[in-house]
Design a protein around this motif. Structure first.
Motif: not given
Lengths: 325, 325
Positions: A277-283, B222-232, B256-261
């Motif tokens: 989950l995005t961390p901020s959705a939950v307290t 994982g966060r870092e690389v995923m951000e990179e990929l989404l921004g590419s 966070e980007h609303g791109m869930t599977p």
DNA sequence: ACTCTAGAAGAAATCGATTTCAAGCTCAAG
DNA sequence: CTTGAGCTTGAAATCGATTTCTTCTAGAGT
């Protein structure tokens, strides 16, 4: 392979002198140099077993925990390990599966291996520490009490329950359930009491019993109880999960039912390091697990070093990380 | 407290006889009974340190892993522990943080504590096992190779990469990225190679380089690389995460980007025990971590027991658990 | 010059269990 | 009746480092 005798022979001194060199006693400079030289040549490392036998104490501390697969405990283990290895101690991690018999075995091993001390997250409130304490081995309790008058480090459990609940109340939820661990486990009970207090104050007319569910502190426990609550006559509009894994189970079920927060308010006591989950959705009421480990290790090392002040219990404050939607 | 001498005196026999009683040698029934009786009265437990010193081997095995906070390794640890404690061995868990120096310290301790053997998930491919092996201590490699000719248990890494990728291709995704660990780590490289093979076969005209990202095997990686990929310039429509924590980080960012599977296809190599996603939204290539631990422990115990057959490497098959949307 | 003290260093005891060696004993075969 | 094989059992050596006890030496104090 190389023993102190071989080093002694090569350096032309007695074994006693070699030992003294490695233990910082008075040895003349030239002999010291000769010994160090010989030791280097032979790749000598003191045999810890022999040292332990003679000294009647080793540089190993036991960390006894109920569930090695719970990130809460591994985070704590990291804290312990960092402090201990800094001080030249190594840590043996013992997993009891919350079983009193396995715990007893490990405590017995701690004795017969002459371990310097024990950090114990007790499997139950009647763990038997008599023998260990009789032998003068220091023990520090973590996360839960033991019924003995020994040092301890615990979370502010009741306050955590209050904070989690209060946060959901402020967010406007009115029918807040509590999912907690086995009733006889201190942390489970205390956190639930925190919840109960806040609920009773804000909603004095509400019947709390159907909203309080005891379960296990594991993912499947959370799933089961969450399903029950959703299927009940009057489902809650928010939940407090009393531990991280319970929270994961509950959130899984909520996700499957399309009830992700903030549709259903969720507050979890304990961090969710691997949640997707995005961390901020939950307290989240962050429990400083690492800090607990660090504190416990320092206390234990103090006792090992001869500290004899009366037993203390340190209560660690938690930090609330509110849901921002 | 009680030693073998006190038991001997109370039972009216020699210490040697007491020792023999506890080690299953030939002792007459009446003396055996007398010894057991005396031992019970005194609460005698053999001193493991003395035994280890004399026997030159203890009933402790070291499990050396790079990251104790990764559930993959703790699951493996459980497997090792179950087998070992069944056989009367205890397990010391050593966390190296992927640092070669910490690893070397623990291996040194394993030697000087006369541990019976070591199960090692190497921090690097040039860990120094010379001394350990010279002393005849068995070592079993897990998860990764070591460059030595010793027993090992590994996952079918390339096949895991293939299976994950193939699954996404079958689901209709066409621009599949690969997030993997440090290039010099065998498991990271092999899984990426599996991905590369499948991609090259299905999409021969596609330039794979922008889709392959090396990182760390941790959530933040994982966060870092995923951000990179989404921004590419040309983001992927699906990803293969080469380990569980990388996968968690990536999924966090996607959420966070609303791109869930299934908006973005996701396949993860390694289980996500504490994920809050409904389990079936993501393709998971299950790595039998517990089984790896069990297998390694059995191999090690075999070696400790004197097994001298040539070194074997066991490759464990994985199981694909496809996403059902 | 002589005693006394402090420091350095070796010899030997020690930690507690295991194991080798030797002794004593029983019973069977020759 | 003797030899010896096969037991059980105790005495003593052993594992390797630490530590106590002693001895010895050099330098201080009178």
């Amino acid at each position: 392979m190389a023993t102190i005798y071989e080093v002694a022979k090569l350096a032309g001194v007695s074994p006693a002198t070699v030992s003294r060199v490695f233990n910082g006693m008075g040895v003349s400079e030239d002999k010291t140099a000769a010994v160090r030289d010989a030791a280097r040549q032979l790749g000598f490392t003191p045999n810890r077993t022999a040292r332990t036998l003679r000294r009647q104490a080793s540089e190993v501390i036991a960390l006894v925990i109920p569930d090695i697969e719970n990130p809460y405990f591994t985070e704590m283990a990291r804290g312990v390990e960092d402090v201990a290895s800094e001080a030249g101690y190594s840590v043996v991690l013992c997993n009891t599966d919350s079983r009193v018999d396995k715990e007893a075995t490990y405590l017995q091993i701690a004795i017969s291996e002459h371990m310097a001390g024990v950090i114990l997250a007790a499997a139950s409130d009647h763990s038997d520490l008599d023998e260990l304490l009789a032998r003068g081995r220091p023990v520090v309790a973590v996360d839960r009490g033991t019924g003995y008058d020994i040092d301890g480090v615990v979370m502010a459990n009741r306050q955590a329950g209050q904070a989690a609940t209060e946060n959901l109340v402020q967010a406007g939820y009115t029918r807040i359930a509590c999912l907690t661990g086995p009733e006889h486990v201190e942390t489970a009970y205390e956190r639930a009491q925190g919840w109960r207090g806040v609920m009773a104050r804000h909603f004095p007319e509400l019947d709390l019993d159907p909203l309080l569910r005891y379960s296990t502190f594991r993912v499947d426990g959370g799933r089961e109880v969450m399903e029950e609550l959703l299927g009940s006559a009057e489902p809650p509009d928010a939940i407090v999960a009393a531990n991280n894994l319970l929270g994961v189970g509950a959130i899984q079920v909520l996700t499957e039912h399309g009830m992700t927060p903030p549709k259903m308010g969720v507050a979890v006591i304990g961090s969710l390091p691997f949640t997707t989950l995005t961390p901020s959705a939950v307290t989240v009421v962050r429990l400083p697990a690492r800090h607990m480990g660090v504190t416990a290790a320092k206390m234990l090392l103090g006792r090992i070093g001869g500290d004899t002040q009366p037993a203390r219990t340190v209560v660690l404050r938690n930090e609330v990380q509110p849901a921002r939607i």
